[in-house]
Design a protein around this motif. Sequence first.
Motif, PDB file in Angstrom:
ATOM      1  N   GLN A  28     -60.613 -17.851 -29.943  1.00 18.21           N
ATOM      2  CA  GLN A  28     -59.569 -18.753 -30.551  1.00 18.21           C
ATOM      3  C   GLN A  28     -60.379 -19.291 -32.156  1.00 18.21           C
ATOM      4  O   GLN A  28     -60.929 -19.471 -32.073  1.00 18.21           O
ATOM      5  CB  GLN A  28     -59.685 -19.754 -29.754  1.00 18.21           C
ATOM      6  N   PRO A  29     -59.450 -18.905 -32.775  1.00 19.78           N
ATOM      7  CA  PRO A  29     -59.506 -19.414 -34.095  1.00 19.78           C
ATOM      8  C   PRO A  29     -59.107 -21.383 -34.916  1.00 19.78           C
ATOM      9  O   PRO A  29     -58.258 -22.060 -34.037  1.00 19.78           O
ATOM     10  CB  PRO A  29     -58.766 -18.944 -35.341  1.00 19.78           C
ATOM     11  N   VAL A  30     -60.438 -21.432 -34.638  1.00 20.34           N
ATOM     12  CA  VAL A  30     -60.995 -22.944 -35.473  1.00 20.34           C
ATOM     13  C   VAL A  30     -60.829 -23.187 -37.207  1.00 20.34           C
ATOM     14  O   VAL A  30     -61.723 -22.608 -37.434  1.00 20.34           O
ATOM     15  CB  VAL A  30     -62.083 -23.948 -34.727  1.00 20.34           C
ATOM     16  N   VAL A  31     -59.936 -23.315 -37.443  1.00 18.71           N
ATOM     17  CA  VAL A  31     -60.054 -23.527 -39.195  1.00 18.71           C
ATOM     18  C   VAL A  31     -60.016 -25.453 -39.326  1.00 18.71           C
ATOM     19  O   VAL A  31     -59.740 -26.007 -39.246  1.00 18.71           O
ATOM     20  CB  VAL A  31     -58.292 -22.929 -39.554  1.00 18.71           C
ATOM     21  N   LEU A  32     -60.873 -24.919 -40.300  1.00 22.08           N
ATOM     22  CA  LEU A  32     -61.426 -26.613 -41.301  1.00 22.08           C
ATOM     23  C   LEU A  32     -60.640 -26.344 -42.806  1.00 22.08           C
ATOM     24  O   LEU A  32     -60.838 -25.997 -43.380  1.00 22.08           O
ATOM     25  CB  LEU A  32     -62.935 -27.220 -40.972  1.00 22.08           C
ATOM     26  N   CYS A  33     -59.637 -26.952 -42.967  1.00 16.35           N
ATOM     27  CA  CYS A  33     -58.991 -27.281 -43.866  1.00 16.35           C
ATOM     28  C   CYS A  33     -58.241 -28.546 -44.771  1.00 16.35           C
ATOM     29  O   CYS A  33     -58.714 -29.152 -43.876  1.00 16.35           O
ATOM     30  CB  CYS A  33     -57.387 -26.215 -43.229  1.00 16.35           C
ATOM     31  N   THR A  34     -58.770 -28.578 -45.956  1.00 10.26           N
ATOM     32  CA  THR A  34     -58.580 -29.425 -46.978  1.00 10.26           C
ATOM     33  C   THR A  34     -56.794 -29.660 -47.288  1.00 10.26           C
ATOM     34  O   THR A  34     -55.991 -28.481 -47.435  1.00 10.26           O
ATOM     35  CB  THR A  34     -58.730 -29.036 -48.140  1.00 10.26           C
ATOM     36  N   VAL A  35     -55.648 -31.044 -47.367  1.00 13.44           N
ATOM     37  CA  VAL A  35     -54.627 -31.131 -47.327  1.00 13.44           C
ATOM     38  C   VAL A  35     -54.460 -31.557 -48.640  1.00 13.44           C
ATOM     39  O   VAL A  35     -55.057 -32.902 -49.037  1.00 13.44           O
ATOM     40  CB  VAL A  35     -54.046 -31.451 -46.100  1.00 13.44           C
ATOM     41  N   GLN A  36     -53.473 -31.145 -49.270  1.00 14.21           N
ATOM     42  CA  GLN A  36     -54.084 -31.476 -50.730  1.00 14.21           C
ATOM     43  C   GLN A  36     -52.771 -32.056 -51.400  1.00 14.21           C
ATOM     44  O   GLN A  36     -51.844 -30.700 -51.828  1.00 14.21           O
ATOM     45  CB  GLN A  36     -53.924 -30.713 -52.683  1.00 14.21           C
ATOM     46  N   PRO A  37     -52.079 -33.645 -51.229  1.00 11.03           N
ATOM     47  CA  PRO A  37     -50.543 -33.641 -51.543  1.00 11.03           C
ATOM     48  C   PRO A  37     -50.254 -32.954 -53.214  1.00 11.03           C
ATOM     49  O   PRO A  37     -51.472 -34.051 -53.574  1.00 11.03           O
ATOM     50  CB  PRO A  37     -50.260 -34.589 -51.556  1.00 11.03           C
ATOM     51  N   MET A  38     -48.617 -33.279 -53.953  1.00 12.27           N
ATOM     52  CA  MET A  38     -48.691 -33.312 -55.388  1.00 12.27           C
ATOM     53  C   MET A  38     -47.011 -33.194 -54.934  1.00 12.27           C
ATOM     54  O   MET A  38     -46.951 -34.059 -54.431  1.00 12.27           O
ATOM     55  CB  MET A  38     -48.814 -31.729 -55.669  1.00 12.27           C
ATOM     56  N   GLU A  39     -46.496 -33.717 -56.489  1.00  8.97           N
ATOM     57  CA  GLU A  39     -45.834 -34.473 -56.531  1.00  8.97           C
ATOM     58  C   GLU A  39     -44.496 -33.695 -55.826  1.00  8.97           C
ATOM     59  O   GLU A  39     -43.914 -33.845 -55.506  1.00  8.97           O
ATOM     60  CB  GLU A  39     -44.978 -34.535 -57.411  1.00  8.97           C
TER      61      GLU A  39
END
Length: 299
Positions: free
Chosen positions: A114-125
């Motif tokens: 079971q993979p666990v991913v620590l991700c970053t979410v970057q909103p743009m226009e």
Amino acid sequence: MTFTSLTTILLLPSSTLGFCAVTPPRIKDTKVAVEGKSTAPVIPPPLQSSSECDGSSNDVVTLSNYMRLPVEQYVLIEMPLGSSLTKIDNNEVYKGEEFELVVPEITFFNLTLQPVVLCTVQPMEDRVVIFSDNCYLRGSSFIEKTRLNERFDFRVRCTLTWYDEQNLVAADVLSEEDESDTEDTGRKNKFRFGNKEIIESDDETDCSSSSSSTITATTSIDVAVDVPRPFSSIPKFIVERTGNAAMKLSLKYIQANFVRNLANDYEKWSTDEEYRSYRASLLSKEEEVECVAESQSLV
């Protein structure tokens, strides 16, 4: 130095000599790389003229405005097959928000991971970018036994984009109404959906039509692995082919369902005023928590 003394030195433990043995670098030469793209159609709310609804309703509930909501609210989107998305509280200053994505279990060669991913979410226009190079595996004692989490490099990048037909239509409506100010006041309003023009009738207030608005997710995943025993005895091309198939199937299912659920959530948000108020209240609470945390850090 005599031959006997040299032999004695070579046979001594490395710790006795004052240095540690260097662990050779792992050769991560088994590659798994998959790409996927999923698009979900979006049903926008009925578009009305500004003369009927003061131009406020549809300005608020466009798909573009929805996709620019705080990314923290992605945790409200339903995830498939027992996967989950959780925001990670982090006081560090960086461009983006951190989330933990728990992926459904993947089974191949009788091994369940079971993979666990620590991700970053970057909103743009005009898009939302999700990226990560931080992943660990759980679900089997084999992981600890072989130190599997030290044996692979991982990279994922997902880009969410959208086509907001309604936003373009709203601009055309305003343009048509501005022109009508200097012309015959009996002229009917015109609404443009792509190349299709609809003229408002005197007894209709619903100016909606079919729309080609969409949300699209485009994802690429790259993994390089130093395959442990006993799987290292399997030909590399078989391991890569099996890994690609398992990962591509998981990506396809998770991505398609997430985009579809995102589109469904937008439809609810755009038509349910109570739900919009609830989402807005979450934003107010988040801002309040941030203000409290900031004031405490200054004390």
